[in-house]
Design a protein around this motif. Sequence first.
Motif, PDB file in Angstrom:
ATOM      1  N   ILE A 280      12.250  -1.483   3.797  1.00 21.04           N
ATOM      2  CA  ILE A 280      11.067  -2.552   4.592  1.00 21.04           C
ATOM      3  C   ILE A 280      10.124  -3.572   3.781  1.00 21.04           C
ATOM      4  CG2 ILE A 280       9.133  -1.133   2.816  1.00 21.04           C
ATOM      5  CD1 ILE A 280       8.159  -1.447   6.777  1.00 21.04           C
ATOM      6  N   PHE A 281      10.434  -3.985   2.290  1.00 18.43           N
ATOM      7  CA  PHE A 281      10.107  -4.830   1.402  1.00 18.43           C
ATOM      8  C   PHE A 281      11.242  -6.176   2.149  1.00 18.43           C
ATOM      9  CE2 PHE A 281      10.297  -7.637  -1.703  1.00 18.43           C
ATOM     10  CZ  PHE A 281       9.009  -8.050  -2.293  1.00 18.43           C
ATOM     11  N   ALA A 282      12.121  -5.855   2.659  1.00 19.23           N
ATOM     12  CA  ALA A 282      12.838  -6.793   2.827  1.00 19.23           C
ATOM     13  C   ALA A 282      12.403  -7.823   4.353  1.00 19.23           C
ATOM     14  CB  ALA A 282      14.689  -6.150   3.676  1.00 19.23           C
ATOM     15  N   TYR A 283      11.824  -6.315   4.746  1.00 21.47           N
ATOM     16  CA  TYR A 283      11.382  -6.691   6.608  1.00 21.47           C
ATOM     17  C   TYR A 283      10.142  -7.910   5.982  1.00 21.47           C
ATOM     18  CZ  TYR A 283      14.054  -3.551   9.080  1.00 21.47           C
ATOM     19  OH  TYR A 283      14.777  -2.855   9.705  1.00 21.47           O
ATOM     20  N   ILE A 284       9.051  -7.435   5.110  1.00 25.89           N
ATOM     21  CA  ILE A 284       7.986  -7.994   5.224  1.00 25.89           C
ATOM     22  C   ILE A 284       8.011  -9.014   4.431  1.00 25.89           C
ATOM     23  CG2 ILE A 284       6.182  -6.220   5.832  1.00 25.89           C
ATOM     24  CD1 ILE A 284       6.355  -6.199   2.993  1.00 25.89           C
ATOM     25  N   LYS A 285       8.952  -9.276   3.595  1.00 23.10           N
ATOM     26  CA  LYS A 285       9.759 -10.619   3.343  1.00 23.10           C
ATOM     27  C   LYS A 285      10.191 -12.003   3.900  1.00 23.10           C
ATOM     28  CE  LYS A 285       8.929 -12.327  -0.016  1.00 23.10           C
ATOM     29  NZ  LYS A 285       7.793 -12.552  -1.151  1.00 23.10           N
ATOM     30  N   MET A 305       4.905  14.821   7.977  1.00 25.60           N
ATOM     31  CA  MET A 305       4.519  15.969   7.016  1.00 25.60           C
ATOM     32  C   MET A 305       5.601  16.564   6.292  1.00 25.60           C
ATOM     33  SD  MET A 305       1.003  17.221   6.543  1.00 25.60           S
ATOM     34  CE  MET A 305       0.770  18.779   6.484  1.00 25.60           C
ATOM     35  N   VAL A 306       5.771  16.968   5.363  1.00 27.40           N
ATOM     36  CA  VAL A 306       6.827  18.117   4.632  1.00 27.40           C
ATOM     37  C   VAL A 306       5.627  19.837   4.402  1.00 27.40           C
ATOM     38  CG1 VAL A 306       8.372  19.333   3.308  1.00 27.40           C
ATOM     39  CG2 VAL A 306       8.446  16.377   4.298  1.00 27.40           C
ATOM     40  N   ASN A 307       5.011  19.115   2.488  1.00 25.96           N
ATOM     41  CA  ASN A 307       3.892  20.214   2.148  1.00 25.96           C
ATOM     42  C   ASN A 307       3.296  19.541   2.292  1.00 25.96           C
ATOM     43  OD1 ASN A 307       6.008  21.484   2.059  1.00 25.96           O
ATOM     44  ND2 ASN A 307       7.213  20.566   0.499  1.00 25.96           N
ATOM     45  N   GLN A 308       2.659  18.515   1.952  1.00 22.15           N
ATOM     46  CA  GLN A 308       1.589  17.672   2.050  1.00 22.15           C
ATOM     47  C   GLN A 308       1.428  16.295   2.917  1.00 22.15           C
ATOM     48  OE1 GLN A 308       2.018  17.032  -1.788  1.00 22.15           O
ATOM     49  NE2 GLN A 308       1.075  15.092  -1.893  1.00 22.15           N
ATOM     50  N   GLN A 309      -0.078  15.701   2.982  1.00 24.10           N
ATOM     51  CA  GLN A 309       0.009  14.492   3.670  1.00 24.10           C
ATOM     52  C   GLN A 309      -0.153  13.088   3.018  1.00 24.10           C
ATOM     53  OE1 GLN A 309      -3.244  13.964   7.253  1.00 24.10           O
ATOM     54  NE2 GLN A 309      -3.699  12.310   5.970  1.00 24.10           N
ATOM     55  N   ILE A 310       0.603  11.838   3.031  1.00 22.34           N
ATOM     56  CA  ILE A 310       0.724  11.306   1.915  1.00 22.34           C
ATOM     57  C   ILE A 310      -0.217  10.150   2.103  1.00 22.34           C
ATOM     58  CG2 ILE A 310       2.410   9.621   1.085  1.00 22.34           C
ATOM     59  CD1 ILE A 310       4.196  12.381   1.253  1.00 22.34           C
ATOM     60  N   ASP A 311      -0.840   9.650   1.437  1.00 26.65           N
ATOM     61  CA  ASP A 311      -1.764   8.225   1.560  1.00 26.65           C
ATOM     62  C   ASP A 311      -1.824   7.297   0.752  1.00 26.65           C
ATOM     63  OD1 ASP A 311      -3.025   8.137   4.824  1.00 26.65           O
ATOM     64  OD2 ASP A 311      -3.544  10.640   3.663  1.00 26.65           O
ATOM     65  N   TYR A 312      -0.596   6.656   0.443  1.00 28.71           N
ATOM     66  CA  TYR A 312      -0.170   6.191  -0.571  1.00 28.71           C
ATOM     67  C   TYR A 312      -0.334   4.410   0.054  1.00 28.71           C
ATOM     68  CZ  TYR A 312       2.047  10.283  -2.759  1.00 28.71           C
ATOM     69  OH  TYR A 312       2.710  11.746  -3.328  1.00 28.71           O
ATOM     70  N   ASP A 313      -0.622   3.572  -1.246  1.00 25.95           N
ATOM     71  CA  ASP A 313      -1.202   2.490  -0.475  1.00 25.95           C
ATOM     72  C   ASP A 313      -0.831   1.394  -2.221  1.00 25.95           C
ATOM     73  OD1 ASP A 313      -2.508   3.589   1.923  1.00 25.95           O
ATOM     74  OD2 ASP A 313      -3.951   1.557   1.300  1.00 25.95           O
ATOM     75  N   TYR A 314       0.025   0.689  -1.464  1.00 23.29           N
ATOM     76  CA  TYR A 314       0.864  -0.279  -2.784  1.00 23.29           C
ATOM     77  C   TYR A 314       0.400  -1.900  -2.567  1.00 23.29           C
ATOM     78  CZ  TYR A 314       2.811   3.791  -4.597  1.00 23.29           C
ATOM     79  OH  TYR A 314       3.320   5.362  -4.433  1.00 23.29           O
ATOM     80  N   LEU A 315       0.482  -2.380  -3.216  1.00 24.22           N
ATOM     81  CA  LEU A 315      -0.320  -4.106  -3.138  1.00 24.22           C
ATOM     82  C   LEU A 315       1.677  -4.879  -3.530  1.00 24.22           C
ATOM     83  CD1 LEU A 315      -1.257  -6.494  -1.520  1.00 24.22           C
ATOM     84  CD2 LEU A 315      -2.927  -7.057  -3.852  1.00 24.22           C
ATOM     85  N   ILE A 316       2.527  -5.790  -3.258  1.00 26.57           N
ATOM     86  CA  ILE A 316       3.531  -5.291  -3.408  1.00 26.57           C
ATOM     87  C   ILE A 316       3.975  -7.336  -3.047  1.00 26.57           C
ATOM     88  CG2 ILE A 316       5.978  -5.741  -4.186  1.00 26.57           C
ATOM     89  CD1 ILE A 316       6.426  -2.417  -3.629  1.00 26.57           C
ATOM     90  N   GLN A 317       3.968  -8.626  -4.530  1.00 27.02           N
ATOM     91  CA  GLN A 317       3.773  -9.521  -3.612  1.00 27.02           C
ATOM     92  C   GLN A 317       2.961 -10.299  -3.066  1.00 27.02           C
ATOM     93  OE1 GLN A 317       8.382 -10.747  -3.892  1.00 27.02           O
ATOM     94  NE2 GLN A 317       8.983 -10.044  -5.638  1.00 27.02           N
ATOM     95  N   GLY A 318       2.083  -9.662  -3.013  1.00 27.71           N
ATOM     96  CA  GLY A 318       1.055  -9.988  -1.974  1.00 27.71           C
ATOM     97  C   GLY A 318       0.964  -9.218  -0.761  1.00 27.71           C
ATOM     98  N   HIS A 319       2.294  -7.968  -0.456  1.00 25.66           N
ATOM     99  CA  HIS A 319       2.673  -7.655   0.968  1.00 25.66           C
ATOM    100  C   HIS A 319       1.545  -6.581   0.571  1.00 25.66           C
ATOM    101  CE1 HIS A 319       4.200 -10.693   2.878  1.00 25.66           C
ATOM    102  NE2 HIS A 319       4.879 -10.884   2.073  1.00 25.66           N
ATOM    103  N   LYS A 320       0.643  -6.168   0.942  1.00 19.33           N
ATOM    104  CA  LYS A 320       0.425  -3.879   1.969  1.00 19.33           C
ATOM    105  C   LYS A 320       1.497  -3.306   1.519  1.00 19.33           C
ATOM    106  CE  LYS A 320      -3.921  -4.824   2.015  1.00 19.33           C
ATOM    107  NZ  LYS A 320      -5.648  -4.970   2.941  1.00 19.33           N
ATOM    108  N   ILE A 321       1.965  -2.126   1.418  1.00 19.28           N
ATOM    109  CA  ILE A 321       2.889  -1.314   1.634  1.00 19.28           C
ATOM    110  C   ILE A 321       2.844   0.246   1.736  1.00 19.28           C
ATOM    111  CG2 ILE A 321       5.288  -0.393   1.370  1.00 19.28           C
ATOM    112  CD1 ILE A 321       6.637  -3.059   0.344  1.00 19.28           C
TER     113      ILE A 321
END
Length: 348
Positions: A280-285, A305-321
């Motif tokens: 996904i990082f290769a796509y947005i870069k 979803m497997v066992n828990q809902q996941i909502d993780y946010d990261y900011l990597i080199q100016g892009h939100k992932i």
Amino acid sequence: MSERIPIKNIYYMLCYAWDRLNEKDIILVDNTEGNNLLDLFARVMVNGLNYLIKRGLDRRYLCVNDDISFIRGKIDFNNSIKTLQWVNGRMSCEYDDLSHNVLHNQIIKTTIEQLIKHKGLSDELKDGLLNLYKYFRYIDTIKLNKKVFKEVQINRNNQYYDFLLKVCETIYDNLLIDENTGQSKFKEFERDPKQMAYLFENFVRNFYKRELKGCKVYRENINWDTDDDNTFNEYLPQMQTDISIETDSKKIIIDTKFYKDTFTYYMDSKKLISSNLYQIFAYIKNIEAKGGLNTNAEGILLYPMVNQQIDYDYLIQGHKIMIRTVDLNQEWRLIHKRLIDIIIDREN
């Protein structure tokens, strides 16, 4: 996933993936008992064919060669003389006849036969299929293969067949028949990671196409942002998004992943799957080079979803992932809401 996905949710996912959402109410899946996909498909066939028969089976003009006692169409003099049909007051003729014996009806009849022979099908559904079978008595059965399904010609007048033929093809893909004994076994594809990954991707993409009003939703090819026009660029692997979404103010790239777990484990350490993040990082870069909304494109990795809902946010080199999950075992309205919120929340 810790539990099997309810068949009504599988059915809705298929209707979206096939882009045949108008037909999803062909059966009341909320009243379908058990979690047997073959019973579900058989019930869809019964209800769909009842509707189709009321509309009238499709028919076309087919070229017929026959020995008849009156002149019709074009006389085949060579065959008439060779077989001495004229002695008995008959002639070999070639003519066009309006017939129901067309490929799409042949596929449906063959599928009905296979379902009736399956030992695991309920008596109620077998009786329903047997009752419909009589309407296909003048239609040939054929040997099914993937090529046959591609040869069917769907047009505006017979477009309703498209949905039933997709059901037939799914049954064909998963109904394993022993040619020696004639016995069949249904391979329930929700346990097949490859089939479910393909279904999940197409479901999510077509869901957003229908449900996100005013947005552009599509698959997109991304070129590598190389420093020069190197002649060896042709050897670089192609990058194609699962889903690209354009709103008035954002570009979002979604990569769907249908895995049994969102994480990898080593000793006491739990990590996100690195290859998915790299992808996904290769796509947005690399898409930055297109400019405009692409400059600050956001990326979403979407998992069931497997066992828990996941909502993780990261900011990597100016892009939100973002890492997101959707629970496919819950009520459909909640699945609908979750998928919408994943995108709409990005706009708020």
